[in-house]
Design an enzyme around this catalytic site. Structure first.
Site, PDB file in Angstrom:
ATOM      1  N   LYS A 198     102.205  76.168 -25.209  1.00 32.59           N
ATOM      2  CA  LYS A 198     103.574  75.140 -26.493  1.00 32.59           C
ATOM      3  C   LYS A 198     103.486  76.579 -27.480  1.00 32.59           C
ATOM      4  O   LYS A 198     102.562  77.123 -28.189  1.00 32.59           O
ATOM      5  CB  LYS A 198     103.675  74.331 -26.341  1.00 32.59           C
TER       6      LYS A 198
HETATM    7  C1  LIG Z   1     104.858  72.015 -20.997  1.00 31.78           C
HETATM    8  C2  LIG Z   1     106.475  71.088 -20.483  1.00 31.78           C
HETATM    9  C3  LIG Z   1     106.107  69.644 -20.238  1.00 31.78           C
HETATM   10  C4  LIG Z   1     104.907  68.513 -20.312  1.00 31.78           C
HETATM   11  O1  LIG Z   1     104.209  68.829 -21.778  1.00 31.78           O
HETATM   12  P1  LIG Z   1     102.746  68.252 -21.328  1.00 31.78           P
HETATM   13  O2  LIG Z   1     102.346  68.188 -22.901  1.00 31.78           O
HETATM   14  O3  LIG Z   1     101.826  70.368 -20.192  1.00 31.78           O
HETATM   15  O4  LIG Z   1     102.514  66.960 -20.384  1.00 31.78           O
HETATM   16  C5  LIG Z   1     107.336  69.332 -20.079  1.00 31.78           C
HETATM   17  N1  LIG Z   1     108.685  69.945 -20.314  1.00 31.78           N
HETATM   18  C6  LIG Z   1     108.400  71.571 -20.116  1.00 31.78           C
HETATM   19  C7  LIG Z   1     109.844  72.127 -20.024  1.00 31.78           C
HETATM   20  C8  LIG Z   1     107.471  72.022 -20.360  1.00 31.78           C
HETATM   21  O5  LIG Z   1     108.117  73.144 -20.986  1.00 31.78           O
END
Ligand SMILES: *Cc1c(COP(=O)(O)O)cnc(C)c1O
Length: 377
Positions: free
Chosen positions: A183
């Site tokens: 992210k």
């Molecule tokens: C990455 C992501 C998640 C989940 O997040 P994690 O930290 O990997 O559990 C949920 N929704 C979206 C749109 C994502 O890109």
């Protein structure tokens, strides 16, 4: 094209991790780092509450808990997202109902959402896909009309701005964020939720800490799991959070250059740059052919992929044929309905180019040249 690794981990994060280990307190119940991260998050987003947790999926689970569906209630969401958006709905024994998307950007189509609202609908869970704002003002109006909770999944949308000028995550009752490795900012895994609602904040804090109201002694009036962020995660996340504005600004600068360089390219819809946080750089080919184009771009060294998912989540095998718990499909009773626009996007029209804060003007030129070479007249 050698892709830059796009991470901003350095001396600040090393110092943060060392600070925590030397303090001897790694747990956020008694530590100071997660509480400080929550204050910094709340200040940046102008929200009354920010709650840290162990992942973006955990943050979404907290948001579903805040919406408080009864078993069998429905939550309307998008089929083009990470499975972390949907798993928490099932985990609370609620039913994900997939609304179709706008083929221009893959975000929820408010008309499709409106058509699915029924007596068991409890919430709308919108995703700001790839960093582009969903039509969140329209979704908030729908939610208010029908007395639903609006949740915004901002895992890909740190500092995304909505058309109304608000930060994504502050329009609905709850906004959720991820600090997973890929992210905008990261502590490996981690999550945050924001809300202005005291009661929703109380529910989410309790659920993240085993339903344990620590002011009430060792008594459990609520159900919950352990979704606590550790102090190590929080300290690294704080160092990363200090870099967030720079990360998003850098992505915006180079994405802006690419958009300019692609002006007039035939056969392609360019993304709407307004408020975009550029987790990825998405393109739509209305005539199809994204898989072949992705292959051609990869051969030219561009990190491009078609479709984002193997299948939209209304086609995920676990949701179509289960099982979910044991041998049971509970709480699902039927297969998810079709979402033709989402299906066509994933199979034919959606192309994504990996993006990050370390792209240079040269990277942009390489991507632009490869796209013009493939599609230019
Ligand atoms: C990455 C992501 C998640 C989940 O997040 P994690 O930290 O990997 O559990 C949920 N929704 C979206 C749109 C994502 O890109």
């Amino acid at each position: 094209m050698a892709e830059p690794d796009g991470r901003t981990l350095g001396d600040e994060e090393v110092a943060a991790a060392e600070r925590v280990i030397r303090s001897g307190m790694l747990n956020s119940v008694w530590g100071v780092e997660a509480k400080a991260l929550e204050r910094e998050m709340a200040a940046t987003y102008g929200s009354r509450h920010a709650i840290s947790c162990s992942s973006g999926t955990a943050a979404l689970h907290l948001s579903v808990v805040a919406a408080a569906p009864d078993p069998g209630d429905e939550i309307i969401t998008t089929p083009i997202t990470d499975f972390g958006t949907v798993a928490p709905i099932l985990s609370q024994n609620a039913v994900p109902v997939f609304a179709d998307v706008d083929p221009v950007d893959g975000n929820l189509d408010p008309d499709a959402v409106a058509a699915l609202i029924g007596p068991r609908t409890k919430a709308i869970l919108a995703v700001h896909l790839f960093g582009a704002s969903a039509r969140i003002g329209e979704l908030r109006a729908l939610a208010d009309t029908h007395g639903l909770t609006l949740i915004e999944d901002c895992a890909q949308a740190w500092l995304t701005e909505t058309p109304g000028g608000a930060l994504a995550g502050t329009v609905g009752q709850v906004g959720t964020f991820s600090l997973q490795q890929w992210k905008h900012i990261t502590c490996g895994d981690g999550g945050l939720v924001i809300t202005d609602d005291d009661e929703l904040a109380r529910r989410m804090r309790l659920f993240a800490d085993k339903g344990w109201d620590r002011a009430a002694g060792r008594s459990h009036a609520a159900f919950g799991l352990n979704y606590r962020m550790t102090e190590l995660q929080a300290a690294v996340a704080r160092a990363q959070f200090a870099k967030l504005h720079g990360v998003v600004a850098a992505r915006r600068r180079t994405a802006g250059l690419l958009t300019k360089a692609l002006a007039g390219l035939p056969g392609v819809l360019l993304p709407n740059a307004e408020g975009h946080a550029w987790w990825l750089y998405p393109l739509v080919l209305p005539g199809g052919g994204a898989p072949a184009l992705a292959e051609r771009l990869r051969a030219a060294g561009v990190p491009a992929r078609a479709g984002y998912l193997a299948e939209p989540l209304n086609h995920a095998p676990v949701l179509r044929h289960g099982p979910v718990y044991g041998t049971s499909r509970f709480p699902l009773t039927e297969e998810p309905a079709a979402c033709p626009e989402a299906e066509r996007m994933v199979a034919e029209t959606l192309l994504i180019v990996d993006w990050n804060e370390n792209y240079t003007d040269d990277h942009v030129s390489t991507v632009a040249a490869a796209l013009w070479e493939a599609l230019g007249a």
